[in-house]
Design a protein around this motif. Structure first.
Motif, PDB file in Angstrom:
ATOM      1  N   TYR A 168      50.351  48.615  52.290  1.00 12.21           N
ATOM      2  CA  TYR A 168      49.609  49.583  51.478  1.00 12.21           C
ATOM      3  C   TYR A 168      49.728  51.000  52.052  1.00 12.21           C
ATOM      4  O   TYR A 168      49.749  51.978  51.305  1.00 12.21           O
ATOM      5  CB  TYR A 168      48.135  49.165  51.387  1.00 12.21           C
ATOM      6  CG  TYR A 168      47.943  47.779  50.819  1.00 12.21           C
ATOM      7  CD1 TYR A 168      48.817  47.266  49.862  1.00 12.21           C
ATOM      8  CD2 TYR A 168      46.899  46.962  51.242  1.00 12.21           C
ATOM      9  CE1 TYR A 168      48.661  45.985  49.355  1.00 12.21           C
ATOM     10  CE2 TYR A 168      46.736  45.683  50.731  1.00 12.21           C
ATOM     11  CZ  TYR A 168      47.629  45.198  49.800  1.00 12.21           C
ATOM     12  OH  TYR A 168      47.483  43.930  49.292  1.00 12.21           O
ATOM     13  N   THR A 169      49.805  51.098  53.364  1.00 11.74           N
ATOM     14  CA  THR A 169      49.938  52.423  53.992  1.00 11.74           C
ATOM     15  C   THR A 169      51.292  53.045  53.657  1.00 11.74           C
ATOM     16  O   THR A 169      51.382  54.209  53.258  1.00 11.74           O
ATOM     17  CB  THR A 169      49.785  52.301  55.520  1.00 11.74           C
ATOM     18  OG1 THR A 169      48.519  51.738  55.818  1.00 11.74           O
ATOM     19  CG2 THR A 169      49.890  53.662  56.188  1.00 11.74           C
ATOM     20  N   TYR A 170      52.349  52.245  53.795  1.00  4.89           N
ATOM     21  CA  TYR A 170      53.702  52.757  53.542  1.00  4.89           C
ATOM     22  C   TYR A 170      53.885  53.172  52.084  1.00  4.89           C
ATOM     23  O   TYR A 170      54.685  54.055  51.779  1.00  4.89           O
ATOM     24  CB  TYR A 170      54.737  51.682  53.899  1.00  4.89           C
ATOM     25  CG  TYR A 170      55.167  51.667  55.347  1.00  4.89           C
ATOM     26  CD1 TYR A 170      54.247  51.671  56.368  1.00  4.89           C
ATOM     27  CD2 TYR A 170      56.521  51.635  55.692  1.00  4.89           C
ATOM     28  CE1 TYR A 170      54.634  51.646  57.691  1.00  4.89           C
ATOM     29  CE2 TYR A 170      56.919  51.614  57.016  1.00  4.89           C
ATOM     30  CZ  TYR A 170      55.965  51.611  58.018  1.00  4.89           C
ATOM     31  OH  TYR A 170      56.359  51.595  59.326  1.00  4.89           O
ATOM     32  N   THR A 171      53.182  52.520  51.183  1.00  2.00           N
ATOM     33  CA  THR A 171      53.397  52.787  49.745  1.00  2.00           C
ATOM     34  C   THR A 171      52.288  53.642  49.151  1.00  2.00           C
ATOM     35  O   THR A 171      52.209  53.776  47.937  1.00  2.00           O
ATOM     36  CB  THR A 171      53.462  51.457  48.966  1.00  2.00           C
ATOM     37  OG1 THR A 171      52.247  50.722  49.193  1.00  2.00           O
ATOM     38  CG2 THR A 171      54.645  50.609  49.399  1.00  2.00           C
ATOM     39  N   SER A 172      51.441  54.236  50.004  1.00  2.00           N
ATOM     40  CA  SER A 172      50.266  54.944  49.491  1.00  2.00           C
ATOM     41  C   SER A 172      50.615  56.102  48.569  1.00  2.00           C
ATOM     42  O   SER A 172      49.810  56.484  47.724  1.00  2.00           O
ATOM     43  CB  SER A 172      49.409  55.437  50.665  1.00  2.00           C
ATOM     44  OG  SER A 172      50.162  56.309  51.487  1.00  2.00           O
TER      45      SER A 172
END
Length: 445
Positions: A168-172
């Protein structure tokens, strides 16, 4: 000693070349209020003083705990030959094998690593490694988005919560819709997955064994995913492949995982190794690079970088990810480890881990107030319910010399009394029995 290698004349020449009057000119666009007032750097120390200080910091770590902690990273035995071979200067000083004529050793090592991962996952192709299990899973998700042109991803809550956080962080900042489906009695909810699976779904992401240690056969979900045109992705614990059904057997398109268990020390969190394997038809969307075997003009076998998806190798809009050289040494350790234990050894190791975990279950469930969760079969990791807060129990177990497990209440509301434990081949019968005695003493305290 000044470690800046440039002389005053060097700096003057460089400033002149770029048209700046001083070093301060380089920062004139930064408002004075935003500039650092002080770097608060202490006075320099001698080598002796620095070594003593670093050793005093290191001594604060609890390095002699008997570990029952897993949650994605495991205390496996590493044969001495792994360190001996991986420490050869030919390997640890080399950077990256761009020039095949001078990098045959490294290229062959990576080629053998890729081969080992393909055989372990029973899939067609593997790249030359990624940062860790979490980034490998993220890269697989992005592969699915590129392959399908869709932006909805179903993620099972049995996937390691650390991996999910990274995903989720990488695709935020990307327009990707994530749908999490629940774990029911240790297993993925088929009903929930199928409810959300549709023509907009790029991928379904699952893990085996899942974060709670439960084993599952996802063949049915993979079949439904393919019928919907989605990519099926599985994260796996590589040691468990010695006795569990592989991603290839279940029909998965992409398999990823954390390679730390393959001869890499825990080392307080890294460096680790992410591995990835996929079906051949998806190879053009794999991140990083792939080493291939070929023959030279004299017909002699040789190795070269084949597919490379970095911006400097292909058109920018077709580039995938820039990961490559940094994990090569970890990949080398993995292939040395797998070569040493062999196919039969991996099966025996997996069975040993499973059997010891089952023995630990039998010991722990005799303790008053402790319940071993048995709703699903497990590999070497399982969940127990305690009569007290698991976080408090873990802290008290440290005082008795144990890393007692992962308190699930830290990340799962309502599971404050649940503890996730892992048992590897390093835990002896005596370790497990004494662990049970210590846990019972803490619970009675």
């Amino acid at each position: 000693m000044n470690y800046v290698p440039h002389t005053d004349k060097d700096k003057a020449d460089m400033l002149k070349a770029i048209g700046a009057k001083s070093v301060e000119d380089l920062f004139k666009d930064i408002a004075p209020a935003l500039r650092p007032k002080s770097f608060d750097i202490p006075e320099g120390k001698s080598e002796f003083e620095v070594c003593r200080y670093i050793k005093s910091l290191a001594s604060k770590n609890a390095t002699n705990l008997i570990s029952f902690l897993g949650a994605g990273f495991y205390d496996h035995y590493i044969p001495a030959a792994v360190d001996a071979l991986a420490s050869r200067s030919e390997f640890y000083t080399a950077y990256t094998p761009y020039q095949p004529e001078s990098s045959q050793g490294w290229l062959q090592a990576i080629y053998e690593y890729q081969t080992a991962i393909c055989e372990l996952m029973e899939l067609d192709v593997s790249n030359a490694s990624l940062y860790d299990g979490g980034t490998a899973l993220y890269e697989a998700a992005m592969m699915a988005v590129r392959l399908t042109g869709r932006k909805k991803i179903i993620v099972d809550q049995g996937v390691n919560l650390i991996y999910r956080t990274m995903l989720y962080t990488y695709t935020s900042n990307l327009s990707i819709e994530f749908v999490e489906t629940p774990v029911v009695h240790g297993q993925s909810s088929r009903e929930a997955v199928l409810k959300h699976l549709d023509s907009n779904t790029a991928a379904v992401i699952l893990q085996n064994p899942n974060f709670f240690g439960a084993i599952d056969d996802y063949t049915d979900i993979v079949k439904k995913s393919h019928e919907a045109g989605a990519i099926a992705i599985q994260s796996v614990y590589p040691i468990s492949m010695g006795m569990l059904k592989t991603p290839g057997e279940m029909g998965f398109d992409i398999a990823t995982g954390e390679g730390q268990s393959l001869g890499i020390p825990l080392s307080f969190g890294g460096p680790y190794l992410g591995f990835m394997a996929a079906r051949k038809e998806h190879v053009r969307q794999m991140p990083g690079r792939i080493v291939g075997a070929t023959v030279d003009m004299d017909g002699k076998r040789g190795y070269v970088l084949t597919l490379q998806t970095r911006e400097q190798h292909i058109r920018r809009e077709k580039a995938t990810s820039n990961i490559c050289s940094n994990e090569a040494l970890c990949a080398l350790r993995a292939v040395i480890y797998l070569s040493l234990i062999g196919k039969t050894g991996l099966k025996e190791l997996a069975q040993l881990n499973h059997d010891k975990a089952e023995f630990a279950k039998s010991v722990l469930e005799k303790i008053s107030g402790v319940t071993v969760k048995r709703s699903s079969p497990t590999f070497n990791e399982f969940t127990i319910c305690l009569p007290k807060n698991a976080d408090d129990v873990v802290h008290k177990m440290v005082e008795k010399g144990y890393a007692a497990g992962f308190p699930l209440g830290r990340f799962y509301k309502g599971m404050e009394n649940y503890l996730l434990l892992a048992v590897t081949e390093k835990r002896t019968k005596e370790d497990i029995l004494k662990f049970g005695d210590s846990l019972e003493a803490v619970l009675c305290d």
